[in-house]
Design an enzyme around this catalytic site. Sequence first.
Site, mmCIF file in Angstrom:
data_model
loop_
_atom_site.group_PDB
_atom_site.id
_atom_site.type_symbol
_atom_site.label_atom_id
_atom_site.label_comp_id
_atom_site.label_asym_id
_atom_site.label_seq_id
_atom_site.Cartn_x
_atom_site.Cartn_y
_atom_site.Cartn_z
ATOM 1 N N MET A 30 0.835 -1.202 0.000
ATOM 2 C CA MET A 30 0.000 0.000 0.000
ATOM 3 C C MET A 30 0.868 1.250 0.000
ATOM 4 O O MET A 30 0.399 2.346 0.346
ATOM 5 C CB MET A 30 -0.927 -0.001 1.216
ATOM 6 C CG MET A 30 -1.886 -1.200 1.200
ATOM 7 S SD MET A 30 -3.353 -0.927 2.172
ATOM 8 C CE MET A 30 -2.650 -0.701 3.790
ATOM 9 N N GLY A 31 2.150 1.080 -0.377
ATOM 10 C CA GLY A 31 3.048 2.240 -0.399
ATOM 11 C C GLY A 31 3.508 2.618 0.998
ATOM 12 O O GLY A 31 3.433 1.802 1.918
ATOM 13 N N HIS A 37 9.301 -3.554 3.396
ATOM 14 C CA HIS A 37 8.925 -3.732 1.985
ATOM 15 C C HIS A 37 10.160 -4.049 1.131
ATOM 16 O O HIS A 37 10.097 -4.865 0.219
ATOM 17 C CB HIS A 37 8.254 -2.463 1.452
ATOM 18 C CG HIS A 37 6.966 -2.111 2.139
ATOM 19 N ND1 HIS A 37 6.792 -0.934 2.835
ATOM 20 C CD2 HIS A 37 5.783 -2.770 2.233
ATOM 21 C CE1 HIS A 37 5.561 -0.880 3.324
ATOM 22 N NE2 HIS A 37 4.926 -1.979 2.974
ATOM 23 N N GLY A 147 4.677 -10.501 3.630
ATOM 24 C CA GLY A 147 5.472 -10.443 4.852
ATOM 25 C C GLY A 147 4.844 -11.251 5.982
ATOM 26 O O GLY A 147 3.619 -11.250 6.146
ATOM 27 N N GLN A 148 5.698 -11.883 6.765
ATOM 28 C CA GLN A 148 5.248 -12.601 7.967
ATOM 29 C C GLN A 148 4.645 -11.634 8.989
ATOM 30 O O GLN A 148 3.858 -12.023 9.834
ATOM 31 C CB GLN A 148 6.442 -13.364 8.569
ATOM 32 C CG GLN A 148 6.167 -14.082 9.873
ATOM 33 C CD GLN A 148 5.116 -15.168 9.745
ATOM 34 O OE1 GLN A 148 4.943 -15.770 8.678
ATOM 35 N NE2 GLN A 148 4.379 -15.405 10.815
ATOM 36 N N ASP A 150 2.308 -9.626 8.648
ATOM 37 C CA ASP A 150 0.852 -9.790 8.577
ATOM 38 C C ASP A 150 0.565 -11.291 8.435
ATOM 39 O O ASP A 150 0.211 -11.775 7.355
ATOM 40 C CB ASP A 150 0.291 -9.000 7.394
ATOM 41 C CG ASP A 150 0.529 -7.509 7.563
ATOM 42 O OD1 ASP A 150 -0.317 -6.845 8.174
ATOM 43 O OD2 ASP A 150 1.578 -7.016 7.117
ATOM 44 N N GLN A 153 -2.800 -12.594 7.120
ATOM 45 C CA GLN A 153 -2.927 -12.277 5.690
ATOM 46 C C GLN A 153 -2.155 -13.297 4.847
ATOM 47 O O GLN A 153 -2.664 -13.805 3.843
ATOM 48 C CB GLN A 153 -2.386 -10.876 5.435
ATOM 49 C CG GLN A 153 -2.203 -10.528 3.979
ATOM 50 C CD GLN A 153 -1.828 -9.072 3.784
ATOM 51 O OE1 GLN A 153 -2.687 -8.198 3.849
ATOM 52 N NE2 GLN A 153 -0.565 -8.797 3.553
ATOM 53 N N VAL A 176 10.765 -7.737 9.399
ATOM 54 C CA VAL A 176 11.917 -6.855 9.631
ATOM 55 C C VAL A 176 11.579 -5.965 10.829
ATOM 56 O O VAL A 176 10.478 -5.419 10.916
ATOM 57 C CB VAL A 176 12.219 -5.996 8.393
ATOM 58 C CG1 VAL A 176 13.347 -5.017 8.666
ATOM 59 C CG2 VAL A 176 12.558 -6.893 7.211
ATOM 60 N N ARG A 187 2.406 2.236 9.718
ATOM 61 C CA ARG A 187 1.550 2.878 10.726
ATOM 62 C C ARG A 187 2.342 3.357 11.943
ATOM 63 O O ARG A 187 1.792 4.089 12.769
ATOM 64 C CB ARG A 187 0.425 1.937 11.148
ATOM 65 C CG ARG A 187 -0.593 1.719 10.021
ATOM 66 C CD ARG A 187 -1.801 0.907 10.480
ATOM 67 N NE ARG A 187 -2.901 0.994 9.524
ATOM 68 C CZ ARG A 187 -3.219 0.040 8.641
ATOM 69 N NH1 ARG A 187 -2.515 -1.072 8.584
ATOM 70 N NH2 ARG A 187 -4.228 0.206 7.811
#
Length: 284
Positions: A30-31, A37, A147-148, A150, A153, A176, A187
């Site tokens: 989501m940028g 990332h 990514g782990q 989330d 997800q 990370v 966030r």
Amino acid sequence: MQVATTIEEIRQCVSQARAAGRKVGLVPTMGALHVGHVSLMEAAAARCECVVVSLFVNPTQFGPNEDFDNYPKPFEADVAICERHGVEAVFAPSAAEMYPRENLTWVNVERITEPLCGRSRPIHFRGVTTVCTKLFNIVRPDVAVFGQKDAQQAIVIRRMAADLNMPLEIVVSPTVRESDGLAVSSRNRYLDPQQRRDATALYRSLETCRESIRRGATNVAEIRGQMLDILHAVPGLEVEYVSFVDGESLADLERIQGRVLIAVAARLGPARLIDNILVDTTTL
Ligand code: AMP
């Protein structure tokens, strides 16, 4: 590096790579890109010659009282990060490009979307699985990297790809962390300096849990109690859940056995923070 804003542009760019026999790796984001990332871009580059990063704040995965309107969008900085890390193409569509009409078709993974984050975010995973399906159909990657961080997800996406025979490999890359253990997150920038220091409680509670299990603890109620002591010691931190679940079915566990996901979610001021660890008792 190409910056594509339309489906046609990104399809053209990727089809050229594919025609040249290069594997395509997609990193959906989501940028507001950060080192977490970047680690996914590197994981994609280790497997594929052509890495595509999508930057799209997907409206359908946000609930009515969530941070969709305030979600950070440092577009130029994001493009520069992609460029610096050897990304071949950025796909940054508008909401109208992705959802040109009322959306009537949804991808819904049952059961494993209900516990943990699904409890407070009832439409979230439907939005995630639907947008990922669209991105997979648009880019047609050989590999997609998640990514782990989330964890739910990643489990949901893996299950969706398996259940629907999606022709790609799902790779899940480790979380990370900052030097004090806080999981890096877009966030985290909502936190003031005091909250930023307090936010390490999630990681500290998970490390205490890992240590207890290493020492032989198996009683979930007891370990959860230790974790809650750490979390409740932070003024203003509201625990949403501390869950011990099977690492695949996400079924609740009373004892630590097998591959266990220990996941925490809490509100701290304006931010909702999540973190998790996976513990495998068969390899302890
Ligand atoms: P987001 O932009 O927050 O939707 O995240 C995009 C992808 O980056 C997801 O697969 C996340 O799990 C992953 N990600 C976010 N933070 C981290 C992190 N600290 N370490 C590894 N992956 C992450």
